[in-house]
Scaffold this motif. Structure first.
Motif, PDB file in Angstrom:
ATOM      1  N   ARG B  80      -9.022 -20.830 -46.435  1.00  0.00           N
ATOM      2  CA  ARG B  80      -9.112 -19.669 -47.333  1.00  0.00           C
ATOM      3  C   ARG B  80      -9.645 -18.426 -46.618  1.00  0.00           C
ATOM      4  O   ARG B  80      -9.194 -17.313 -46.882  1.00  0.00           O
ATOM      5  CB  ARG B  80     -10.010 -19.985 -48.540  1.00  0.00           C
ATOM      6  N   ASP B  81     -10.633 -18.612 -45.755  1.00  0.00           N
ATOM      7  CA  ASP B  81     -11.176 -17.446 -45.052  1.00  0.00           C
ATOM      8  C   ASP B  81     -10.122 -16.825 -44.132  1.00  0.00           C
ATOM      9  O   ASP B  81      -9.948 -15.605 -44.094  1.00  0.00           O
ATOM     10  CB  ASP B  81     -12.407 -17.833 -44.247  1.00  0.00           C
ATOM     11  N   ALA B  82      -9.463 -17.677 -43.387  1.00  0.00           N
ATOM     12  CA  ALA B  82      -8.412 -17.167 -42.498  1.00  0.00           C
ATOM     13  C   ALA B  82      -7.286 -16.536 -43.313  1.00  0.00           C
ATOM     14  O   ALA B  82      -6.712 -15.509 -42.910  1.00  0.00           O
ATOM     15  CB  ALA B  82      -7.874 -18.293 -41.624  1.00  0.00           C
ATOM     16  N   ALA B  84      -7.598 -15.018 -46.142  1.00  0.00           N
ATOM     17  CA  ALA B  84      -8.057 -13.705 -46.612  1.00  0.00           C
ATOM     18  C   ALA B  84      -7.914 -12.657 -45.509  1.00  0.00           C
ATOM     19  O   ALA B  84      -7.485 -11.527 -45.753  1.00  0.00           O
ATOM     20  CB  ALA B  84      -9.506 -13.795 -47.083  1.00  0.00           C
TER      21      ALA B  84
END
Lengths: 228, 211
Positions: B80-82, B84
């Motif tokens: 999810r962070d990547a 985003a």
């Protein structure tokens, strides 16, 4: 069509598809880009493949993104009006209280803005930008607490890298080292946001600062601002 | 002249820009296809306005397209962070490249998907650089044979279905996972050169099906 022409056409079909799939690299990709730029038929062929493979992308289920991404993109695109952007977003005053160098993780429930009515994640943004055009966007998100930094853009001083630091109460804590194009996801606690601690980007020699402190070659500084 | 059948292929696959899309497309895609064309038209107008520097259109496009593009970024990066970060990169690229959109001769949603996919792939490759390809895929909603059902219902799905399943999977992995010849060779237990030969032959076969 001769056999040679057919072979050449097959080769161009495959090259166009390989480019869309990201299977061309280095010289092959450069050569294809050069040929494509001067040949409408090649551009059309690549567009055909891009549209065809996009069917796979469009079949992927939707997912709502976390907040803060559009402001972060706008901060990268329009740094000249960052102040007005932040005003438009609504910047909350930093909460009182110092940031402990020991990295105290504040409970989200103790921070009013981290627990808005109905719950939900909160975010904060910053854009570190040097006068020479080096920039590093920062996006902090609350749940779980993490800082997304990058990608770093612009030209660094020759032979140097950029190092990101978190500076609070005279203490500098190294967070990550960036070359051009690098991004990183980092653990940065809520206290770093709420205390108004400063983020500092410095130019360092490869491997980062040799000591515990940043160099004097400061590229940019900034503080995270909460996105409402 | 090369690619003399391209216009026909584009028409048959519904890949033309909406301004050229007519009754033939609506008939082929049915009611759902008609709705897609409407979406494409609106998305196309927004991209056109972004190309002229319209920041309200940029925000409107984000509101309309970000769930679909974030889903794609999440599928590609597996994180999810990547995802985003990739979505942020994608919208920066959309703003930067919107003025050239029409010149690419591609329908709006396909263009957006291509931009987002291309933004997400470097994050997936960076992840893979830290671990073997087989471990990289673990726990990421890894593609399996059953994923052929998620190809959609268009010409590409039909084309992949006509290929040997392993080779179709290699093409899916190249597109949705950003795997390169070395990765694909390791996954399927063949040298990279052999994999390249497989893929190139598969692409030519796929192109015939798309015709």
């Amino acid at each position: 069509m001769t056999g040679t022409e057919a072979f050449a056409q097959d080769d161009e079909i495959v090259l166009a598809a390989e480019q869309v799939l990201g299977l061309l690299s280095g010289e092959a990709a450069d050569e294809w880009a050069r040929r494509r730029s001067g040949d409408p038929a090649l551009r059309q062929e690549q567009s055909l493949w891009a549209a065809a493979f996009a069917e796979l992308a469009l079949a992927v289920p939707e997912e709502h993104p976390p907040p803060g991404i559009l402001p972060a993109a706008e901060a990268r695109l329009f740094p000249e009006d960052r102040q007005s952007l932040l005003r438009r977003l609504g910047v909350l005053p930093a909460l009182a209280g110092g940031f402990a160098a020991a990295a105290i993780l504040l409970a989200a429930t103790n921070l009013g803005w981290l627990a808005p009515p109905g719950g939900g994640e909160r975010s904060a943004v910053a854009m570190l930008q040097s006068e020479d055009g080096v920039s590093l966007p920062l996006l902090w998100m609350s749940d779980p607490a993490r800082l997304m930094a990058g990608p770093l853009t612009g030209d660094l001083p020759a032979g140097q890298v950029a190092q990101l630091w978190l500076v609070s109460e005279g203490m500098a804590r190294p967070l990550a080292i960036f070359a051009r194009g690098d991004s990183a996801v980092l653990d940065v606690e809520a206290g770093a946001v709420t205390s108004g601690a400063e983020f500092r980007l410095t130019a360092e020699f490869p491997g980062g600062s040799s000591g515990d402190a940043p160099s004097e070659r400061v590229l940019a500084t900034g503080r995270l601002e909460v996105v409402e | 002249m090369r690619f003399v059948t391209l216009a026909g292929k584009a028409a048959r696959t519904g890949l033309r820009d909406e301004v050229d899309g007519g009754q033939q497309d609506r008939e082929q895609h049915g009611e759902q296809g008609g709705a897609r064309m409407t979406d494409d038209a609106e998305i196309g107008r927004l991209i056109g306005r972004i190309g002229l520097g319209d920041r309200r259109a940029f925000a409107a496009l984000y509101a309309a397209a970000s769930p679909r593009l974030f889903g794609l970024c999440l599928r590609v990066t597996g994180d999810r962070d990547a995802a985003a970060l990739a979505l942020q990169d994608a919208f920066v690229a959309i703003w930067t490249d919107a003025a050239g959109f029409r010149g690419d001769g591609i329908v709006p949603w396909a263009w957006l998907s291509t931009v987002a996919r291309n933004a997400a792939v470097p994050y997936r490759r960076a992840r893979r650089a830290r671990m073997p390809v087989t471990e990289d895929a673990a726990g990421l909603g890894d593609l399996g044979p059953e994923d052929s059902a998620a190809d959609g219902r268009g010409q590409m799905a039909a084309g992949l279905a006509a290929l040997d399943p392993e080779r179709a999977e290699a093409l899916r992995r190249a597109y949705l996972d950003g795997e390169e010849y070395d990765d694909l060779g390791a996954r399927f237990g063949v040298p990279a050169g052999t994999m390249r030969h497989w893929v190139r032959r598969s692409l030519l076969r796929l192109r015939e099906v798309l015709t």
